[in-house]
Design an enzyme around this catalytic site. Structure first.
Site, short mmCIF file in Angstrom:
data_model
loop_
_atom_site.label_atom_id
_atom_site.label_comp_id
_atom_site.label_asym_id
_atom_site.label_seq_id
_atom_site.Cartn_x
_atom_site.Cartn_y
_atom_site.Cartn_z
N LYS A 83 0.83 -1.22 0.00
CA LYS A 83 0.00 0.00 0.00
C LYS A 83 0.86 1.26 0.00
O LYS A 83 1.84 1.35 0.74
CB LYS A 83 -0.90 0.03 1.25
N SER B 165 -8.08 -7.32 8.13
CA SER B 165 -7.96 -7.69 9.53
C SER B 165 -8.67 -9.01 9.84
O SER B 165 -8.36 -9.65 10.84
CB SER B 165 -8.56 -6.58 10.39
#
Lengths: 299, 201
Positions: free
Chosen positions: A86, A241
């Site tokens: 990212k 997550s």
């Protein structure tokens, strides 16, 4: 002719084609080499290297940035599947660094703290392909016009709550369906309303699909979540997550991979959902103040 | 004969593109995710995708042995990119536990050309494909490092650092390419395979 055969890298076809190869697969967030190996063993089609999973970014606050190059090198060395990483929205230098490290895809991601409040990275300037988040069709087409070769729903990362990903998938798909009902004159107005280039709007209206793959992301925590997104028209799934914040990451990761492949078979989803242990706890979206919602980042 | 039935392994990858090109060549296609879906097929296509993922899912769902038996039994098969890896008898640069279907007496090196930034498009002359070179798209592509005596080399990279590397092969009714004809609109390789399936049926 053999000595003069031209060979070109970084074309739209090579960039978008890479994402086509990931279809029907699961891309998993990992923060170190050990997690990357668990993801590869579970059948991930790629891993996303980042410094903290979104749930931790949300809990700990502070500025979230590109990961440490040593960490990315370690993950690249640990697995043979593609490695994504990212960069902050608009942070073209982080993107250059990631390209030089040899990552296979860059996610210009709202999960990190934006570096520019008006401009996204000009992605056509890069050899490495980019994936970007979108909440609706106009946003998806603006990202594609900047050079994104893969689109994902934003959802609301780090919540374990699939409701925003559902909203964004339905919104993008409904936007595509609506375009296919318009005539040429109406498409000019639609382009203006979508704040997207007319040629891309016309292409979507003609083909009935985005010119890139459409994955889903943001809040997927269970095998059933992944299967639901596939049935809503996603080409594949990002899980952040949801895996490494759960009780048994290896087993949950393998279960989500299988539920994505057999997304239309409830008996398979039931089978892989047994005995997975605790899912991540999760957050209700209405308990997150609007200014703290990641989906609102990006323009 | 009527339209041949070609199954496309649909555990993961660019299944849709292969099915569309095969149907345009007059084949009927179906998705293969379970052993019973191999019944009654005249041919099999292994798509592009992530070979480690496809192999793991095939193993987990009891598909690997039936696929091996089908290819060993003479079912014509074509694999592109990850499909070439799955059809190889031997692999390099793969996780130690990565399994294959096999059928091609070749050693295939995964990600042989490099990472995604090295993915490229080029022209490749393919033996048996008339009408000039095939426009070939290589995406984190494998190549054939070594080919056995029974393997016919159909195409090689020309020019660049990988000059001469083998990227298209055939052994009996099993065909494989490092590149992705399903992504380019050039239907000649799929037509060749559909003809091979018709001839074998």
């Amino acid at each position: 002719m053999s000595e003069t055969t031209p060979s070109t890298t970084g074309t739209d076809r090579v960039k978008r084609g890479m994402a086509e190869q990931l279809k029907g697969g699961v891309i998993m967030d990992v923060v170190d080499a050990a997690q990357a190996r668990i993801a590869e063993d579970a059948g991930a089609v790629a891993v996303m290297a980042l410094e903290r999973v979104p749930a931790d970014i949300r809990a700990q606050g502070g500025i979230a940035r590109m990961s440490d190059p040593d960490m990315i090198d370690g993950i690249i060395a640990a697995v043979s599947i593609p490695v994504m990483a990212k960069a902050r929205i608009g942070h073209f230098v982080e993107a250059r660094v990631l390209q030089s490290l040899g990552v296979d895809y860059i996610d210009e991601s709202e999960v990190l703290t934006p570096a520019d409040e008006a401009h996204h990275i000009v992605k056509t300037d890069f050899t490495v392909p980019f994936v970007c988040g979108a909440t609706d069709l106009g946003e998806a087409l603006r990202r594609i016009s900047e050079g994104a070769a893969m689109i994902r729903s934003k959802g609301e990362a780090g919540t374990g709550n699939v409701v925003e990903a559902t909203r964004h998938m339905r919104s993008i798909r409904a936007g595509i369906r609506r375009l296919s009902t318009l005539d040429e004159t109406e498409l000019y107005v639609a382009a203006k309303e979508l704040r997207a280039p007319y040629d891309l709007v016309l292409e979507v209206a003609r083909t009935g699909k985005l010119p890139t793959v459409l994955f889903t992301a943001g809040g997927i925590a269970t095998p059933a979540d992944a299967a639901m997104m596939m049935q809503l028209g996603a080409d594949g799934v990002f899980v952040g997550s949801g895996i490494f914040k759960s009780g048994d990451p290896a087993q949950r990761a393998a279960a989500i991979v299988q539920a994505t492949t057999f997304h239309d078979d409830p008996s398979v989803i039931a089978k892989v959902s047994r005995g997975l242990g605790e899912a991540m706890v999760g957050i209700n979206i209405d308990q997150i103040p609007a200014e703290q919602r990641y989906a609102n980042r990006g323009w | 004969m009527s339209a041949p039935r070609i199954g496309v392994l649909a555990l993961q990858g660019d299944v849709r593109e292969h099915r569309a090109v095969l149907e345009a060549q007059g084949a009927r296609t179906s998705a293969v995710r379970r052993p019973e879906e191999l019944d009654g097929l005249d041919g099999l296509v292994l798509p592009g995708g992530e070979s480690t993922t496809i192999a793991k899912l095939a193993h987990r769902w009891g598909l690997l042995e039936p696929l091996r038996a089908a290819v060993r039994g003479g079912l014509p098969a074509y694999g592109s990119c990850a499909g070439m890896i799955l059809l190889a008898d031997r692999l390099l640069d793969a996780p130690a536990d990565q399994q294959t279907i096999g059928g091609l007496d070749v050693t295939v090196r995964r990600n042989a050309f490099g990472r995604q930034v090295d993915s490229f498009e080029s022209e490749v002359d393919v033996a048996g494909v008339p009408g000039g070179p095939v426009h070939a798209v290589f995406i984190r592509a494998p190549w054939v490092e070594e080919a056995g005596e029974q393997v016919q080399v159909l195409g090689r990279v020309s020019g660049g650092p990988a000059d001469g590397r083998i990227v298209a092969v055939r052994q009996g009714s099993v065909v494989a390419t490092s590149f992705h004809p399903e992504l380019t609109g050039d239907t000649r390789l799929h037509r060749l395979f559909v003809e091979l399936v018709r001839a074998a049926a």
